[in-house]
Design an enzyme around this catalytic site. Sequence first.
Site, PDB file in Angstrom:
ATOM      1  N   LYS A  90     -11.246 -77.531 -12.241  1.00 53.43           N
ATOM      2  CA  LYS A  90     -10.776 -78.791 -12.822  1.00 53.43           C
ATOM      3  C   LYS A  90      -9.807 -78.477 -13.936  1.00 53.43           C
ATOM      4  O   LYS A  90     -10.098 -77.668 -14.829  1.00 53.43           O
ATOM      5  CB  LYS A  90     -11.986 -79.574 -13.379  1.00 53.43           C
ATOM      6  CG  LYS A  90     -11.631 -80.935 -13.923  1.00 53.43           C
ATOM      7  CD  LYS A  90     -11.513 -81.974 -12.827  1.00 53.43           C
ATOM      8  CE  LYS A  90     -10.755 -83.228 -13.258  1.00 53.43           C
ATOM      9  NZ  LYS A  90      -9.279 -83.108 -13.060  1.00 53.43           N
ATOM     10  N   GLN A 111      -9.513 -73.715 -20.156  1.00 49.42           N
ATOM     11  CA  GLN A 111     -10.193 -74.816 -19.471  1.00 49.42           C
ATOM     12  C   GLN A 111     -11.621 -74.438 -19.059  1.00 49.42           C
ATOM     13  O   GLN A 111     -12.508 -75.287 -19.047  1.00 49.42           O
ATOM     14  CB  GLN A 111      -9.362 -75.203 -18.241  1.00 49.42           C
ATOM     15  CG  GLN A 111      -9.567 -76.616 -17.748  1.00 49.42           C
ATOM     16  CD  GLN A 111      -8.762 -77.659 -18.507  1.00 49.42           C
ATOM     17  OE1 GLN A 111      -7.602 -77.448 -18.774  1.00 49.42           O
ATOM     18  NE2 GLN A 111      -9.385 -78.770 -18.843  1.00 49.42           N
ATOM     19  N   LYS A 114     -13.724 -75.016 -22.235  1.00 52.40           N
ATOM     20  CA  LYS A 114     -13.661 -76.433 -22.591  1.00 52.40           C
ATOM     21  C   LYS A 114     -14.535 -77.248 -21.643  1.00 52.40           C
ATOM     22  O   LYS A 114     -15.357 -78.057 -22.067  1.00 52.40           O
ATOM     23  CB  LYS A 114     -12.199 -76.891 -22.480  1.00 52.40           C
ATOM     24  CG  LYS A 114     -11.952 -78.322 -22.856  1.00 52.40           C
ATOM     25  CD  LYS A 114     -10.608 -78.838 -22.339  1.00 52.40           C
ATOM     26  CE  LYS A 114      -9.439 -77.992 -22.806  1.00 52.40           C
ATOM     27  NZ  LYS A 114      -8.143 -78.682 -22.561  1.00 52.40           N
ATOM     28  N   LYS A 126      -5.962 -74.715 -13.585  1.00 52.83           N
ATOM     29  CA  LYS A 126      -4.743 -75.345 -14.131  1.00 52.83           C
ATOM     30  C   LYS A 126      -3.592 -75.086 -13.171  1.00 52.83           C
ATOM     31  O   LYS A 126      -3.615 -74.106 -12.421  1.00 52.83           O
ATOM     32  CB  LYS A 126      -4.387 -74.732 -15.496  1.00 52.83           C
ATOM     33  CG  LYS A 126      -3.490 -75.610 -16.345  1.00 52.83           C
ATOM     34  CD  LYS A 126      -4.321 -76.600 -17.126  1.00 52.83           C
ATOM     35  CE  LYS A 126      -3.484 -77.543 -17.950  1.00 52.83           C
ATOM     36  NZ  LYS A 126      -4.346 -78.273 -18.896  1.00 52.83           N
ATOM     37  N   GLY A 165      -3.455 -84.736 -15.071  1.00 52.51           N
ATOM     38  CA  GLY A 165      -2.206 -84.645 -15.822  1.00 52.51           C
ATOM     39  C   GLY A 165      -2.250 -83.612 -16.935  1.00 52.51           C
ATOM     40  O   GLY A 165      -3.304 -83.111 -17.313  1.00 52.51           O
ATOM     41  N   ASP A 166      -1.091 -83.286 -17.434  1.00 52.19           N
ATOM     42  CA  ASP A 166      -0.905 -82.478 -18.645  1.00 52.19           C
ATOM     43  C   ASP A 166       0.534 -82.791 -19.070  1.00 52.19           C
ATOM     44  O   ASP A 166       1.059 -83.866 -18.711  1.00 52.19           O
ATOM     45  CB  ASP A 166      -1.129 -80.985 -18.360  1.00 52.19           C
ATOM     46  CG  ASP A 166      -1.266 -80.144 -19.642  1.00 52.19           C
ATOM     47  OD1 ASP A 166      -2.352 -80.126 -20.235  1.00 52.19           O
ATOM     48  OD2 ASP A 166      -0.270 -79.526 -20.069  1.00 52.19           O
ATOM     49  N   THR A 210      -8.265 -88.286 -24.291  1.00 51.38           N
ATOM     50  CA  THR A 210      -8.030 -87.042 -25.037  1.00 51.38           C
ATOM     51  C   THR A 210      -7.774 -87.350 -26.508  1.00 51.38           C
ATOM     52  O   THR A 210      -8.366 -86.737 -27.402  1.00 51.38           O
ATOM     53  CB  THR A 210      -6.850 -86.250 -24.435  1.00 51.38           C
ATOM     54  OG1 THR A 210      -7.012 -86.184 -23.020  1.00 51.38           O
ATOM     55  CG2 THR A 210      -6.782 -84.859 -25.017  1.00 51.38           C
ATOM     56  N   ASN A 241       1.028 -88.604 -24.250  1.00 49.04           N
ATOM     57  CA  ASN A 241      -0.264 -89.216 -23.968  1.00 49.04           C
ATOM     58  C   ASN A 241      -1.308 -88.917 -25.044  1.00 49.04           C
ATOM     59  O   ASN A 241      -1.964 -89.833 -25.559  1.00 49.04           O
ATOM     60  CB  ASN A 241      -0.751 -88.732 -22.591  1.00 49.04           C
ATOM     61  CG  ASN A 241      -2.159 -89.185 -22.310  1.00 49.04           C
ATOM     62  OD1 ASN A 241      -3.118 -88.441 -22.467  1.00 49.04           O
ATOM     63  ND2 ASN A 241      -2.311 -90.449 -21.940  1.00 49.04           N
ATOM     64  N   SER A 377     -12.208 -87.282 -17.153  1.00 44.14           N
ATOM     65  CA  SER A 377     -11.814 -86.973 -15.767  1.00 44.14           C
ATOM     66  C   SER A 377     -13.060 -86.746 -14.909  1.00 44.14           C
ATOM     67  O   SER A 377     -13.129 -87.208 -13.765  1.00 44.14           O
ATOM     68  CB  SER A 377     -10.948 -85.711 -15.721  1.00 44.14           C
ATOM     69  OG  SER A 377      -9.597 -86.019 -15.941  1.00 44.14           O
TER      70      SER A 377
HETATM   71  P1  NDP Z   1       3.000 -85.470 -22.692  1.00 49.96           P
HETATM   72  O1  NDP Z   1       3.977 -84.925 -21.738  1.00 49.96           O
HETATM   73  O2  NDP Z   1       2.498 -86.860 -22.497  1.00 49.96           O
HETATM   74  O3  NDP Z   1       3.561 -85.378 -24.172  1.00 49.96           O
HETATM   75  C1  NDP Z   1       3.932 -84.156 -24.727  1.00 49.96           C
HETATM   76  C2  NDP Z   1       4.532 -84.399 -26.095  1.00 49.96           C
HETATM   77  O4  NDP Z   1       4.737 -83.150 -26.734  1.00 49.96           O
HETATM   78  C3  NDP Z   1       5.887 -85.070 -26.034  1.00 49.96           C
HETATM   79  O5  NDP Z   1       6.088 -85.820 -27.184  1.00 49.96           O
HETATM   80  C4  NDP Z   1       6.824 -83.867 -25.947  1.00 49.96           C
HETATM   81  O6  NDP Z   1       8.130 -84.150 -26.419  1.00 49.96           O
HETATM   82  C5  NDP Z   1       6.140 -82.890 -26.881  1.00 49.96           C
HETATM   83  N1  NDP Z   1       6.406 -81.507 -26.443  1.00 49.96           N
HETATM   84  C6  NDP Z   1       6.113 -80.967 -25.241  1.00 49.96           C
HETATM   85  N2  NDP Z   1       6.517 -79.691 -25.166  1.00 49.96           N
HETATM   86  C7  NDP Z   1       7.091 -79.432 -26.341  1.00 49.96           C
HETATM   87  C8  NDP Z   1       7.704 -78.287 -26.866  1.00 49.96           C
HETATM   88  N3  NDP Z   1       7.802 -77.137 -26.154  1.00 49.96           N
HETATM   89  N4  NDP Z   1       8.169 -78.378 -28.146  1.00 49.96           N
HETATM   90  C9  NDP Z   1       8.061 -79.533 -28.857  1.00 49.96           C
HETATM   91  N5  NDP Z   1       7.495 -80.649 -28.389  1.00 49.96           N
HETATM   92  C10 NDP Z   1       7.017 -80.599 -27.169  1.00 49.96           C
HETATM   93  O7  NDP Z   1       1.778 -84.432 -22.689  1.00 49.96           O
HETATM   94  P2  NDP Z   1       0.282 -84.639 -23.213  1.00 49.96           P
HETATM   95  O8  NDP Z   1       0.257 -85.570 -24.364  1.00 49.96           O
HETATM   96  O9  NDP Z   1      -0.563 -84.914 -22.033  1.00 49.96           O
HETATM   97  O10 NDP Z   1      -0.085 -83.168 -23.706  1.00 49.96           O
HETATM   98  C11 NDP Z   1       0.101 -82.727 -25.040  1.00 49.96           C
HETATM   99  C12 NDP Z   1      -0.782 -81.530 -25.305  1.00 49.96           C
HETATM  100  O11 NDP Z   1      -2.152 -81.896 -25.123  1.00 49.96           O
HETATM  101  C13 NDP Z   1      -0.568 -80.324 -24.403  1.00 49.96           C
HETATM  102  O12 NDP Z   1      -0.828 -79.149 -25.143  1.00 49.96           O
HETATM  103  C14 NDP Z   1      -1.645 -80.489 -23.342  1.00 49.96           C
HETATM  104  O13 NDP Z   1      -1.972 -79.257 -22.737  1.00 49.96           O
HETATM  105  C15 NDP Z   1      -2.778 -81.008 -24.209  1.00 49.96           C
HETATM  106  N6  NDP Z   1      -3.847 -81.728 -23.514  1.00 49.96           N
HETATM  107  C16 NDP Z   1      -3.590 -82.795 -22.711  1.00 49.96           C
HETATM  108  C17 NDP Z   1      -4.623 -83.497 -22.135  1.00 49.96           C
HETATM  109  C18 NDP Z   1      -4.384 -84.734 -21.331  1.00 49.96           C
HETATM  110  O14 NDP Z   1      -5.361 -85.371 -20.955  1.00 49.96           O
HETATM  111  N7  NDP Z   1      -3.161 -85.151 -21.078  1.00 49.96           N
HETATM  112  C19 NDP Z   1      -6.014 -83.069 -22.287  1.00 49.96           C
HETATM  113  C20 NDP Z   1      -6.194 -81.975 -23.223  1.00 49.96           C
HETATM  114  C21 NDP Z   1      -5.136 -81.331 -23.781  1.00 49.96           C
HETATM  115  P3  NDP Z   1       9.292 -84.529 -25.351  1.00 49.96           P
HETATM  116  O15 NDP Z   1       8.978 -85.909 -24.891  1.00 49.96           O
HETATM  117  O16 NDP Z   1      10.533 -84.432 -26.157  1.00 49.96           O
HETATM  118  O17 NDP Z   1       9.216 -83.505 -24.266  1.00 49.96           O
HETATM  119  O1  2IT Z   2      -5.944 -79.645 -20.923  1.00 47.02           O
HETATM  120  C1  2IT Z   2      -6.675 -80.496 -20.382  1.00 47.02           C
HETATM  121  O2  2IT Z   2      -7.886 -80.545 -20.568  1.00 47.02           O
HETATM  122  C2  2IT Z   2      -6.035 -81.473 -19.481  1.00 47.02           C
HETATM  123  N1  2IT Z   2      -4.812 -81.448 -19.326  1.00 47.02           N
HETATM  124  C3  2IT Z   2      -6.858 -82.486 -18.754  1.00 47.02           C
HETATM  125  C4  2IT Z   2      -7.483 -81.889 -17.538  1.00 47.02           C
HETATM  126  C5  2IT Z   2      -8.195 -82.863 -16.638  1.00 47.02           C
HETATM  127  O3  2IT Z   2      -8.597 -82.403 -15.560  1.00 47.02           O
HETATM  128  O4  2IT Z   2      -8.363 -84.031 -16.976  1.00 47.02           O
END
Ligand code: NDP
Ligand code: 2IT
Length: 445
Positions: A90, A111, A114, A126, A165-166, A210, A241, A377
């Site tokens: 997952k 992961q 976590k 992943k 998603g990520d 998250t 997100n 999830s």
């Molecule tokens: P999104 O794509 O929704 O948003 C990512 C955000 O971070 C955007 O604002 C983006 O800016 C910015 N960003 C991405 N890459 C970079 C970079 N290299 N340098 C600077 N800014 C950056 O992703 P999420 O919100 O889903 O994910 C954010 C973080 O949270 C990641 O580390 C992800 O692994 C982690 N995560 C996500 C989960 C989920 O459920 N979605 C769960 C647990 C962890 P821009 O729009 O300009 O690209």
């Molecule tokens: O980093 C993370 O935990 C995620 N991007 C979410 C993974 C998931 O299966 O919901």
Amino acid sequence: MHPYIEKVFDITCKRNHTEPLFLQAVQEVLESLTPVVEEHPELEELNVLERICEPERQVIFRIVWQDDQGHIQVNRGFRTAFNGALGPYKGGLRFHPTVNNGMIKFLAFEQIFKNSLTGLQIGGGKGGADFSPRGRSDSEVMRFCQAFMTELCRYIGDRRDVPAGDIGVGAREIGYLFGQYKRITNRYELGVLTGKSTEWGGSLARKEATGYGCVYFAQEMLKTSGEAFDGKTCVVSGSGNVALYAMQKLEQLGAKVVACSDSDGYIYHEKGIDFELVRQIKEVDRQRIRTYLETHKDAKYKAGCSVWEVPCQMAFPCATQNEITEDTARVLIDNGCRLVCEGANMPTTPEGVHIFQEAGVLYGPGKAANAGGVAVSALEMQQNANWSAWTFDEVDQRLHKIMEKIHSTCLSHSQKYGRDQDYVMGANIAGFLRVAQAMVAHGVV
Ligand code: NDP
Ligand code: 2IT
């Protein structure tokens, strides 16, 4: 470091010497495990550490698709099925131009622990691709997702491996991926992907999970010193997100978020960020964060600068890995930051973590603090398995309880192993023990 741990790290470095992010994640976990290896000699006898550092399966594949101009585009796709001792693999999918095998492996490795901390039956995995959705039309994104799934569908399934998603992958992409999976397999297998739209099988509160979970974790950390959010100044990095719903929950619980960012720069709004506007800009219009100033003339935008230069009492890194370095950590502390809670995966470098811990900052590592997303999830998978749907409040309450439990588990394990309130050690040990016990029970496989 215990000699067995040193030996395993050495082997892991040799096998993966071109993958610094993966080695960084492995080193952080292994460094926490000395007291566990001393307490459980069978871990060495059964070589559990070397096994846990080697992915069970990795696939790398070509993705060919046609852009709006008719040009043929080629990308590289990845899926790492790292550890399946606790359940189906997952973990999310990341679409970003920087994606490579080492990045996916670091995320899949994190992961494992976590997912274990959530207490639910999910293994660690992943995936992703070096595709940049930025500037691509809706139909280009759809064609890319279809081409990606055409290959990925061989390796996933609701009892096998369940992506979500990520970065760069949200409900829109999950929809296109699901459509293609359904077309190829001729099966309406809802539980094969999570983070689906709530109109056709997604869980309510998954989108928020998250960010909300991260704030619930911070709330628990604050409680240990008898504090609450009331009026505290917060900075959140990113505006995707995770960042969005961390901001919404912080606002609801009485904190004041003054800055957030995207990869171009950050906005600062002294009287507090207008969450609804940021949501409209990023989630609905897919625009850049600087357009915030078109509505709020009293806000400031700084291009190309780190949001961490903005003074705050609490920091929520919710963008990407290694965004907080040793120097950034010092700046945050000098500006009065007392709590750091990670929505992103591994956003702080090892040197940065060390600085926070030395300074007595309450520091919640990503693998514990951002586990709410994957936890919901797993709740989505539960709902899908019996074709049911729970209310938003039901899911949110379960999420809240899960985050409280993760916090208390981290705390009790850090106490037991002699480093009170070291959430890094607590998360790594508690996460590891549950997986290791399952691996031992399953025999030599
Ligand atoms: P999104 O794509 O929704 O948003 C990512 C955000 O971070 C955007 O604002 C983006 O800016 C910015 N960003 C991405 N890459 C970079 C970079 N290299 N340098 C600077 N800014 C950056 O992703 P999420 O919100 O889903 O994910 C954010 C973080 O949270 C990641 O580390 C992800 O692994 C982690 N995560 C996500 C989960 C989920 O459920 N979605 C769960 C647990 C962890 P821009 O729009 O300009 O690209
Ligand atoms: O980093 C993370 O935990 C995620 N991007 C979410 C993974 C998931 O299966 O919901």
